[in-house]
Structure formats: C-alpha cells, structure tokens
Design an enzyme around this catalytic site. Sequence first.
Site, mmCIF file in Angstrom:
data_model
loop_
_atom_site.group_PDB
_atom_site.id
_atom_site.type_symbol
_atom_site.label_atom_id
_atom_site.label_comp_id
_atom_site.label_asym_id
_atom_site.label_seq_id
_atom_site.Cartn_x
_atom_site.Cartn_y
_atom_site.Cartn_z
ATOM 1 N N TYR A 1 0.852 -1.200 0.000
ATOM 2 C CA TYR A 1 0.000 0.000 0.000
ATOM 3 C C TYR A 1 0.890 1.254 0.000
ATOM 4 C CZ TYR A 1 -4.390 2.553 0.663
ATOM 5 O OH TYR A 1 -5.485 3.375 0.498
ATOM 6 N N LYS B 1 -3.466 8.360 3.166
ATOM 7 C CA LYS B 1 -4.737 8.118 3.884
ATOM 8 C C LYS B 1 -4.655 8.617 5.323
ATOM 9 C CE LYS B 1 -7.399 6.074 0.765
ATOM 10 N NZ LYS B 1 -8.447 6.866 0.084
HETATM 11 P P1 NAD Z 1 -12.456 3.409 -8.365
HETATM 12 O O1 NAD Z 1 -11.317 3.248 -9.304
HETATM 13 O O2 NAD Z 1 -13.760 2.899 -8.788
HETATM 14 O O3 NAD Z 1 -12.606 4.937 -7.930
HETATM 15 C C1 NAD Z 1 -11.518 5.810 -7.823
HETATM 16 C C2 NAD Z 1 -11.973 7.140 -8.394
HETATM 17 O O4 NAD Z 1 -10.974 8.151 -8.229
HETATM 18 C C3 NAD Z 1 -12.260 7.036 -9.909
HETATM 19 O O5 NAD Z 1 -13.584 7.438 -10.164
HETATM 20 C C4 NAD Z 1 -11.270 8.019 -10.511
HETATM 21 O O6 NAD Z 1 -11.772 8.667 -11.660
HETATM 22 C C5 NAD Z 1 -11.085 8.989 -9.349
HETATM 23 N N1 NAD Z 1 -9.885 9.813 -9.498
HETATM 24 C C6 NAD Z 1 -8.579 9.423 -9.464
HETATM 25 N N2 NAD Z 1 -7.769 10.470 -9.720
HETATM 26 C C7 NAD Z 1 -8.579 11.553 -9.916
HETATM 27 C C8 NAD Z 1 -8.354 12.920 -10.256
HETATM 28 N N3 NAD Z 1 -7.109 13.386 -10.450
HETATM 29 N N4 NAD Z 1 -9.424 13.755 -10.371
HETATM 30 C C9 NAD Z 1 -10.680 13.290 -10.193
HETATM 31 N N5 NAD Z 1 -10.953 12.006 -9.889
HETATM 32 C C10 NAD Z 1 -9.930 11.143 -9.759
HETATM 33 O O7 NAD Z 1 -11.964 2.714 -6.991
HETATM 34 P P2 NAD Z 1 -12.619 2.667 -5.538
HETATM 35 O O8 NAD Z 1 -11.998 1.482 -4.896
HETATM 36 O O9 NAD Z 1 -14.081 2.794 -5.627
HETATM 37 O O10 NAD Z 1 -11.985 3.948 -4.845
HETATM 38 C C11 NAD Z 1 -12.753 4.974 -4.247
HETATM 39 C C12 NAD Z 1 -12.175 5.373 -2.902
HETATM 40 O O11 NAD Z 1 -12.316 4.285 -1.996
HETATM 41 C C13 NAD Z 1 -10.698 5.730 -2.907
HETATM 42 O O12 NAD Z 1 -10.477 6.828 -2.045
HETATM 43 C C14 NAD Z 1 -10.052 4.491 -2.324
HETATM 44 O O13 NAD Z 1 -8.822 4.791 -1.705
HETATM 45 C C15 NAD Z 1 -11.099 4.114 -1.314
HETATM 46 N N6 NAD Z 1 -11.019 2.733 -0.797
HETATM 47 C C16 NAD Z 1 -11.005 1.672 -1.654
HETATM 48 C C17 NAD Z 1 -10.942 0.385 -1.136
HETATM 49 C C18 NAD Z 1 -10.900 -0.809 -2.047
HETATM 50 O O14 NAD Z 1 -10.436 -1.877 -1.608
HETATM 51 N N7 NAD Z 1 -11.362 -0.727 -3.285
HETATM 52 C C19 NAD Z 1 -10.910 0.168 0.259
HETATM 53 C C20 NAD Z 1 -10.945 1.285 1.104
HETATM 54 C C21 NAD Z 1 -11.001 2.565 0.559
HETATM 55 O O1 0WE Z 2 -7.014 2.957 -1.755
HETATM 56 C C1 0WE Z 2 -6.972 1.946 -2.415
HETATM 57 C C2 0WE Z 2 -6.478 1.958 -3.836
HETATM 58 C C3 0WE Z 2 -5.854 3.261 -4.177
HETATM 59 C C4 0WE Z 2 -5.103 3.327 -5.471
HETATM 60 C C5 0WE Z 2 -5.034 2.310 -6.422
HETATM 61 C C6 0WE Z 2 -4.318 2.491 -7.587
HETATM 62 C C7 0WE Z 2 -4.157 1.412 -8.620
HETATM 63 C C8 0WE Z 2 -3.923 1.989 -9.996
HETATM 64 C C9 0WE Z 2 -4.409 4.478 -5.707
HETATM 65 N N1 0WE Z 2 -3.692 4.674 -6.828
HETATM 66 C C10 0WE Z 2 -3.649 3.715 -7.767
HETATM 67 N N2 0WE Z 2 -2.917 3.941 -8.891
HETATM 68 C C11 0WE Z 2 -2.955 3.135 -9.970
HETATM 69 O O2 0WE Z 2 -2.229 3.365 -10.964
HETATM 70 N N3 0WE Z 2 -7.358 0.747 -1.824
HETATM 71 C C12 0WE Z 2 -7.692 0.764 -0.422
HETATM 72 C C13 0WE Z 2 -7.352 -0.547 -2.526
HETATM 73 C C14 0WE Z 2 -6.017 -1.179 -2.295
HETATM 74 O O3 0WE Z 2 -4.961 -0.867 -3.056
HETATM 75 C C15 0WE Z 2 -3.875 -1.564 -2.556
HETATM 76 C C16 0WE Z 2 -4.276 -2.324 -1.453
HETATM 77 C C17 0WE Z 2 -5.659 -2.079 -1.276
HETATM 78 C C18 0WE Z 2 -6.518 -2.653 -0.210
HETATM 79 C C19 0WE Z 2 -2.544 -1.574 -2.982
HETATM 80 C C20 0WE Z 2 -1.617 -2.394 -2.310
HETATM 81 C C21 0WE Z 2 -2.020 -3.133 -1.209
HETATM 82 C C22 0WE Z 2 -3.349 -3.116 -0.773
#
Ligand code: NAD
Ligand code: 0WE
Length: 261
Positions: free
Chosen positions: A156, A163
């Site tokens: 991560y 975060k």
């Molecule tokens: P996702 O890819 O569906 O959503 C990420 C969003 O961020 C996308 O809509 C993308 O367009 C937007 N984004 C990225 N860079 C941007 C920029 N410069 N300007 C405007 N928008 C931008 O993935 P997700 O998992 O739904 O992520 C949403 C949130 O949830 C994030 O903050 C992520 O860290 C958080 N999160 C995800 C998980 C997981 O496991 N998927 C767990 C906990 C928290």
């Molecule tokens: O917040 C996240 C993902 C955030 C994220 C993911 C990407 C992948 C594509 C931010 N930046 C990028 N850039 C990219 O180019 N999560 C909580 C999901 C997530 O991502 C991980 C996790 C978990 C959980 C990455 C490594 C280890 C665990």
Amino acid sequence: MGILKGKKALIAGVASNRSIAYGVAKCMHREGAQLAFTYQTEKLKPRVEKYAKEFGSNICIEMEVSSDDGISKAFADLKSTWSDFDIMVHSIAFAPTEELKGSFIESVTREGFKTAHEISSYSFAAMAREAKSMLNQHASLMTMTYLGSMRSVPNYNVMGPAKASLESTVRFMAADLGPESIRVNGISAGPIKTLAAAGVSGFRSMLKHVESKTSLRRNVTIEDVGNTAAFLGSDLSAGMTGEILYVDAGYRNLGMNFDME
Ligand code: NAD
Ligand code: 0WE
C-alpha cells in the site's frame, strides 16, 4: 420512507459500476436522495451519464482534482443547476502505480508522494472549500479511507501516509465546519475489487485472506459501504462528526491473527 428524502447529494468518484461511489449512489438513491455526479475525464462521461440516468439524475459534471481550476470549474458548473445541497461524497484516490509495490522506502519518490497526497487527501479539503457557500445547514461530508493509514499493509506504500493525511483532514474539517452544523466523517472500507484495486498485484490473495480471517468471515461489498454512507448522510448520524467508521467485517479489531494448531 427513505432516510435521505429531500436531500441533495453530490457524488465524486464513480468510474464503473464496481466503484465504491456507485454503491453509495445506489443506496442514497434508494433512501430518497436526489443525486449529482462528477467524473474525472471526458472519457468517463458517457458511462457516468448512464449510471446517473439509472438513479434518476441528469447532473454530470467534469471534475479533475489535480488542479484548483478543475475543482472550482466543477462547482461553478454545479451552481448552474443546484443552488444548494446537503451531502458531498469524496471517493477519489491516486498514487503512481510503480509506487504501490515492493519496498516503501525504495519505491517512494518526491513526485509520487506529492501526487498521492494532493489527489487523495488535499482534494477533499479543496472540494469542501468550493462547496461551502452552497451547503445547507446540517450538511454531511464524507470520504473513503483504508486501514493502510494506520498499519503498514504490504504494497500500500505511499497511499498509507496519504490516507493518514486524509483522516487527519477529516478531523480538522470537522472542527472547522462544526460550528456551522456541517459534519465531516470518513468510512474505512475493507478491500473491495474495484478498478483502483484491479491493477494491484496480490489483491485476490488479500481478499481470500480477509474472507478466511475476519470476524464476519466475508469481504465487504460496495452496498455495505453505501448503506453506511447513507446513514452518515442522514440525520440519523446527527451527533457524529470527525469520525472514521470501519466497514471492514471486523478486520481492524483482530490481533493474533494466525492459524492456531
Ligand atoms: P475506483 O477506481 O472505482 O474509484 C476511484 C476514483 O478516483 C475514480 O472514479 C477516478 O476517476 C477517481 N480519481 C482518481 N484520480 C482523480 C483525479 N485526479 N481527479 C478526479 N478524480 C480522480 O476505486 P474505488 O476502490 O471505488 O476507490 C474509491 C475510494 O475508496 C478511494 O479513495 C479508495 O482509496 C477508497 N477505498 C477503496 C478500497 C478498495 O479496496 N477498493 C478500500 C478502502 C477505501
Ligand atoms: O485505496 C486503495 C487503492 C488506491 C489506489 C489504487 C491504484 C491502482 C492503480 C491508488 N492509486 C492507484 N494507482 C494506480 O495506478 N485501496 C484501499 C485498494 C487497495 O490498493 C492496494 C491495497 C488495497 C486494499 C494496494 C496495495 C495493497 C493493498
């Protein structure tokens, strides 16, 4: 019924129907909220417009959060249809993909650190500043975070400090906006297979690990997160601000998390 009847919610971060923001939209729509959406780039426009339509909305606005201009333009756009609103959902994160694997110290760069913090943390405060003049009393703002802010989750990496910064931003925003009866909270979700997770190597084994170890013995869904977001957006949570709510099937709570015998 509907706990969000009469409320207007702006949702930022829908990229697919697996996005956490999509789950939030679905649950908030079910609870009677009117919705507006932002999308990052022109490329996503048709997709987000289709989702908006599903949820009875025709408000889709471009917002690229890497520049102040991108953010202020979006809120100026929103103002032409909504004069006020009640809920703002920030579901946006980004770090360069090369920095989300291997050794933290070896992979982190000055530029990647800056990008991760700007896109994933600063943008929430910047959006709130632009939104402020349009927010109704008792408005609720929320963002999405992850346990990697508190624990050194492998790979991560730079997203961890970003975060941690986001969660601190939630507390400062809550203190700032509290006197105006505006609440600010975060949801810390367990891992979910979204686009942002798809590119992460080893993500499947992370999901398997959580499923076998966590208290509820299952992964969380975007609906689990969406339902908590609906609660946070509603007056049912009127006494809560500056909090991080864990929607993680009990994972954070565990210690000694290895197979005995
Ligand atoms: P996702 O890819 O569906 O959503 C990420 C969003 O961020 C996308 O809509 C993308 O367009 C937007 N984004 C990225 N860079 C941007 C920029 N410069 N300007 C405007 N928008 C931008 O993935 P997700 O998992 O739904 O992520 C949403 C949130 O949830 C994030 O903050 C992520 O860290 C958080 N999160 C995800 C998980 C997981 O496991 N998927 C767990 C906990 C928290
Ligand atoms: O917040 C996240 C993902 C955030 C994220 C993911 C990407 C992948 C594509 C931010 N930046 C990028 N850039 C990219 O180019 N999560 C909580 C999901 C997530 O991502 C991980 C996790 C978990 C959980 C990455 C490594 C280890 C665990």
